[in-house]
Structure formats: C-alpha cells, structure tokens
Design an enzyme around this catalytic site. Structure first.
Site, PDB file in Angstrom:
ATOM      1  N   ASP A 295    -136.040 -54.146 -38.967  1.00  0.00           N
ATOM      2  CA  ASP A 295    -137.357 -54.772 -38.921  1.00  0.00           C
ATOM      3  C   ASP A 295    -137.763 -55.208 -40.324  1.00  0.00           C
ATOM      4  O   ASP A 295    -137.314 -54.616 -41.314  1.00  0.00           O
ATOM      5  CB  ASP A 295    -138.419 -53.760 -38.449  1.00  0.00           C
ATOM      6  CG  ASP A 295    -138.298 -53.433 -36.975  1.00  0.00           C
ATOM      7  OD1 ASP A 295    -137.609 -54.181 -36.261  1.00  0.00           O
ATOM      8  OD2 ASP A 295    -138.899 -52.436 -36.554  1.00  0.00           O
TER       9      ASP A 295
ATOM     10  N   TYR B 297    -129.748 -18.889 -32.750  1.00  0.00           N
ATOM     11  CA  TYR B 297    -129.793 -17.907 -31.668  1.00  0.00           C
ATOM     12  C   TYR B 297    -128.767 -16.796 -31.827  1.00  0.00           C
ATOM     13  O   TYR B 297    -129.017 -15.664 -31.451  1.00  0.00           O
ATOM     14  CB  TYR B 297    -129.601 -18.584 -30.310  1.00  0.00           C
ATOM     15  CG  TYR B 297    -130.895 -19.057 -29.749  1.00  0.00           C
ATOM     16  CD1 TYR B 297    -131.895 -18.141 -29.407  1.00  0.00           C
ATOM     17  CD2 TYR B 297    -131.158 -20.401 -29.583  1.00  0.00           C
ATOM     18  CE1 TYR B 297    -133.102 -18.570 -28.916  1.00  0.00           C
ATOM     19  CE2 TYR B 297    -132.369 -20.833 -29.082  1.00  0.00           C
ATOM     20  CZ  TYR B 297    -133.334 -19.907 -28.754  1.00  0.00           C
ATOM     21  OH  TYR B 297    -134.525 -20.331 -28.262  1.00  0.00           O
TER      22      TYR B 297
ATOM     23  N   GLU C  74    -130.998 -51.735 -36.676  1.00  0.00           N
ATOM     24  CA  GLU C  74    -131.917 -50.599 -36.620  1.00  0.00           C
ATOM     25  C   GLU C  74    -132.065 -50.070 -35.193  1.00  0.00           C
ATOM     26  O   GLU C  74    -131.989 -48.884 -34.959  1.00  0.00           O
ATOM     27  CB  GLU C  74    -133.287 -51.025 -37.177  1.00  0.00           C
ATOM     28  CG  GLU C  74    -134.349 -49.935 -37.123  1.00  0.00           C
ATOM     29  CD  GLU C  74    -135.691 -50.370 -37.724  1.00  0.00           C
ATOM     30  OE1 GLU C  74    -135.728 -51.334 -38.515  1.00  0.00           O
ATOM     31  OE2 GLU C  74    -136.709 -49.731 -37.391  1.00  0.00           O
TER      32      GLU C  74
END
Lengths: 364, 364
Positions: free
Chosen positions: A246, A98, A194
């Site tokens: 996982d 910006y 995780e």
C-alpha cells in the site's frame, strides 16, 4: 549464515548449564550474560544495510531477588530446548510454555504464569547461543503463501509449487534448510505483495507464470517464516526481490522489514533481511503516471501522520529518495491501497502496472 | 445444494434490475424484498440440526430518504457482481468495494465511504438471489490448512495433499466445486482441530497417515472456506467429522459453528453445517480419564463465565449431554487448552488421546 548441527546446538546449551554449576561450586553468584534487545541497543548498519544489535549486555544473576525467577526460567527453557532438539521434534512457542508451566513443589509459586514470560526468554536464548529459534525446533504461526516455477522439498515431500492451484504453497512456521530445500527454480525474480487478496488476484491472472517469477505474500506484516524464506530465495538462488505494498506508512514499513529488518527482532534481521530489495510501489509518482482516479484516495488520519513522522526519523529511511517520498506523501495527505488498482481494470496490476514498473526499473 | 450455472446467476441478477425498471415505468416506488439477517429472524431447526433463517423480510425502497442510498448501493453491487460473473474473474470483497467507490458526478456524495457499507450488502444479495458469495466469485481471506490421503484438483492442478510436507494444503478463499474438485480420497474420517499449532504437531507426528484420516484446522474461529470444505468432505465423500477444541466456551462455540452454523451467517449454515459432527473434546470427563496435571488448568475469568452462560441458552446446546458438560465446566471453573496435552508428552495427543477417544466413541 553458518548452520549448526543439532549436536553443536546441544553443546552450546549444555555449556550454559556447566558454567552455572562451576560458578556454584566455586561459591560464586552464577550469571548469564545476555545481549540486550531493546531499542537503545539497536543500530542501522550502513555497510550491510541491515538493522543490527549493538554489544550491550545484561547480567542475569541467580542470587538476586529481582532476577532469580527469570534466571530459573531461562535455565528451564534452555533445558527444555535441549530436550526438544535431541528428540528432533518441533513445538510451538505456546506449547513450549505449556510443557514448562508447573507449580514448584512445596511452594505456591508457578514456574511460569503466562506465555508473556516465556516468549522473551526464548529470544534471550536465541541471542545467548546465537542460534535462531527455528533451529531450536520452535515455531510460531505463519501465514504466508508462495507460488511460482519452483520445486520445494518440504520434510521429504517434493512439491511443485507451480501446480498448487488457487491455494499456493502455504509457508510453514519453520523454513530452515534442514526442513525446506529448494530443488529447481527457473524464476527470474521474487515479487512480494503486502496483501493476501492482491496475491490471489495476481495468482488467478497467472502473473507469476507470464512473468516467470515467484509470488509471495506475508499477509500484511510478515511473520518470521516469510522473511526467512525470502532471504533464502534471494541469497541461495540469487533472485532479485521487488516489494509491492500500500502507499501508506504501514506499507512502507512492511517493505523495510523485508529489507532491513525490524527493531524488535534486530538480531533476526541479519538472518532475514534482503538489503537489495527494491520498493516497486505503490508510490507517489505512480499516482500521476498511472492516472489514479481520485476515488482511490483515502484521507490520512492522525495515526498515519504520526507513523509517517516516525518513519522519517528512522536511520534506514534517510536516503534522498525516501525522504522525498515521505515528504510528498505528507503533502498529498492521502493513502492509496494496492487493492485500489482494480479500479483501473481487474487485470490492471498484472498486465499494466507491475510489468511496466519492473521494465522501467521504476522503484526505490 | 443445487449449484447454479453462471448464466442462471446472471439471470437472477438481471431480474432484480428489470423489476426495478418495470416499477419505475408503472410509476410505482421500486422496492427490494430482502430476507432479514438479524438474530430475531434466526432459529434452530431441530429436524436438520442447523441454524436457519426465518422468513421475515425487509422492504428496501428507492423513494425513501432513509433507504435511497442503500437501494442505490444494492443495485451497484448487483451490477458489479453480474460483470464479475460474466468475466469469470474473482475479487476479494475489499476489491469489490474499491471497484465501486466513487464520487457521484455533480454531487459531493460518495457511492460508498467504507467497506462496512458494502460487505453487508453483499450478504443481502446472497440471500436475495439465494446464491453463496463464493458462487458470485467473491472471496474473503481464508486461513485453514488440510492434509491427508487425498488428491484435490484446484483450478486444474492435481494436488496430492498427502505430499505437502510441513505446509499442508492451504484452504483457498473459494472452495466451490467449479474450482476445487475432490479426486481420490481413502481417508476414514476428518479430524478438525481448533488450532494451528496443534495441527502442526499432529502433522509432524504423521497422525493423519497412521490413522488414515484428513486433518483440518480453521486456525481458531473458522472462515467460510474451511466450513464449506468440511461440509463438502462430509457430504460428498461421506466422511464422519470429529472436532477437537480447547475446553472452554470459545472452543465449544467453534465446534458448534462447524456443526450447526453461526448466528451471523444463518443463511450460510444450511450450506456449510455438518449436523453429524462429533465433539471429541477437550471435555470435562477427559480431565480425569487422562489424568491432566493441575498445571494445565487456567482459571476462568468473567468473560469466560459470561460466554458460558450465553452458550447454555442457545437452542442447539439444549441436549442433556451438553447441558451437563456446560454445568460441570462452570463448577470446575478452569479452562484447558488443547495445546496443554504436550504436558503429558510431546506425542500424547497423536498416540494416546485421539486414538483412544475415537476408538471408544468418547464424544458428544
């Protein structure tokens, strides 16, 4: 890693500008020599155990219709970063965009149209002057949380991160040594999990207190800040690192990002990887060893098989152990999420699974 | 809000089971009478300024082929929540799903196939016994951050949230009074900002210190935890609330979620809304008043216009001021993100914009 002072960073940035000016004075076409960051310029360095950049470069020319705008953008960003470092202020990479977006006087052309244009150039500058974005006072959102027997000094505030209740210490966007200092730490290791929910469960069970460790999560795929703080904990405090994800290709990859780094940010890997990190699980042998109920199995889909195949081909998964693991998972055809351990009892992960795994050195 | 003790919660859950048993003994078809949570059972209550549930119910029958499975799932979840509350342990809504997912002995049918089945039933139970999920020890991920002159007691740890550096206090998934207690607070108001990066910028500029306030962000659309903690700060500590978002339909809606609540969770609104919250901006009059450069304008797209039209039709946007604002934005045809204020100077939001807005009561 050698930390540069702000003065040295500014000097490197100024050097870019001076070279461009010199070239112009000499009547030459100014060029920036930027290390390539694409896959073909990436390799796995077996000696260090890290994903690294090769040494191909791209020339970015000023007098080149296809490169001229990008050249201008590079100079604009380098200039703005210099201003930022001199002021000792930080900005998000969106805010940097910006501050630079404007219409070029007399033209209808904008300097930048979207952040997609400025983000890669920030990375160009990181490799160009070999300084991390974080040292250039630029940050993106972070999301990780850390808890354990440790005192951190964050922007001058002394924070005992063993006393932050259910919240934990929210890892800020920049964790470089000038902002975040490690004061005291009595932990024996760092456990990285995780998922957020698993972190919260273990935190509630006081896992880190009972096992005298630090407990970190990057809430899925970690952002740069969680990788950097883990690296610093490992390097500066000599803490072993265990990763618990996982049992699926996505979890394995998250582990490898903490360990060897990522393809997209190979130049960052050298400054954020932990090559000694161990993969605790969840892994194929755990299924039997911990008698996981069939109801914890989730059938693998096409995307999972595809990702598994990709993983099997990566140089950093070419160890005997990993190839075995990946093959067995393919044959098994089911994923198991780390959350599923609650099926064995609400405190099973904290009281049984994790302590046993670490005691028995049951990791990859 | 009346807080129930764990014992009272368990009693309400047990009552569900006893009624089902009684119905069965009497040879009747057991039914659960669950308040409807769809749009047609939602209204805006002008007296309280909150989005609320109407009083339509749905009957969920045991002996009904289309409802039988859902009936079973409801009972399973009620039972598991009872177990959780009795143990005084918390679980994520994902973990709850895992503790319940199993194959029914003798059948090939699973109790639950995906979390999409269990999440809505958790909400059913919330309205059925009129107790928030958070009091049932269930949480989802949160992401907000808070800083300011305040001491919070989180799970027994006393945390001075004015001394948490660049990180701030990460709002945990459950912020109910039994876990999170407010000890001392000398702040004059709460400033809620939409975005993470704006929070970080204002935190670095010590906005909350210089203006003696609390600074909260929900990082975009807030999750339940940020809404609940804001409500508690407002109600218990009598702090005025100001909200600062992007100037676009999405930012306006985020403000309205903090203030009046959301359509999806109307029953939660009564326990999380802050009807007195003020919208500081960014708003149409700011564009001129603060001489925003044209380069901060982002053209509105189809999705923006569509969302703007929806907003204009909501009962809680039917005030004169809001209708004017929405019309003017439509005519203007541009969005302005709150990040864009850095174009006016890196500390412009902290030193100019926000103090002036609050001093002049320039809000909606």
């Amino acid at each position: 890693m050698i930390m540069l002072t702000d003065k040295e960073i500014v000097e490197r940035l100024v050097k870019i500008g001076i070279k461009v000016l010199d070239d112009l004075k000499k009547g030459e076409n100014p060029a920036l020599n930027i290390p390539l960051r694409s896959l073909r310029n990436v390799y796995y360095d077996e000696n260090t155990g890290l994903i690294k950049l090769k040494d191909s470069f791209q020339e970015r020319y000023y007098f080149n219709i296809g490169q001229s705008k990008k050249f201008m953008q590079t100079i604009l960003i380098a200039d703005r970063i210099k201003w930022l470092v001199e002021q000792n202020k930080t900005l998000s990479i969106r805010q940097l965009f910006y501050t630079l977006k404007h219409t070029i006087p007399g033209f209808k052309e904008n300097t930048f149209d979207s952040q997609d244009e400025s983000d890669p150039i920030i990375e160009d500058i990181e490799v160009l002057i070999n300084v991390l974005r974080e040292n250039l006072n630029l940050f993106a959102s972070s999301k990780g949380v850390l808890a354990g027997p440790m005192t951190i000094i964050d922007s001058g505030d002394e924070i005992d991160i063993s006393k932050l209740g259910s919240a934990g210490y929210g890892v800020p966007g920049i964790v470089e040594p000038d902002v975040i200092k490690f004061k005291d730490c009595s932990a024996d290791y760092v456990l990285v999990v995780e998922k957020d929910a698993v972190w919260a469960r273990l935190n509630e069970d006081k896992y880190w207190k009972k096992n005298n460790c630090l407990l970190l999560t990057g809430k899925g795929q970690p952002s740069r800040a969680e990788r950097r703080i883990l690296r610093r904990l490992h390097n500066e405090l000599k803490l072993p690192v265990y990763v618990f994800t996982d049992m699926d290709p996505w979890g394995y990859y998250i582990y490898s990002v903490y360990k060897q780094g990522s393809i997209n940010l190979a130049y960052f890997s050298e400054k954020s990887g932990v090559p000694n990190a161990k993969f605790l699980g969840f892994k194929m042998s755990d299924v039997k060893n911990f008698e996981m109920p069939q109801d914890s199995f989730i059938k693998m889909g096409d995307q999972d098989y595809k990702r598994l195949k990709e993983l099997s081909s990566y140089a950093w998964f070419q160890t005997k152990e990993w190839q075995k693991e990946l093959k067995e998972l393919k044959k098994f055809g089911n994923k198991i999420e780390q959350d599923a351990l609650v099926m064995k009892g609400i405190e099973f992960a904290a009281k049984e699974y994790l302590p046993k795994k670490i005691e028995n050195k049951d990791w990859i």
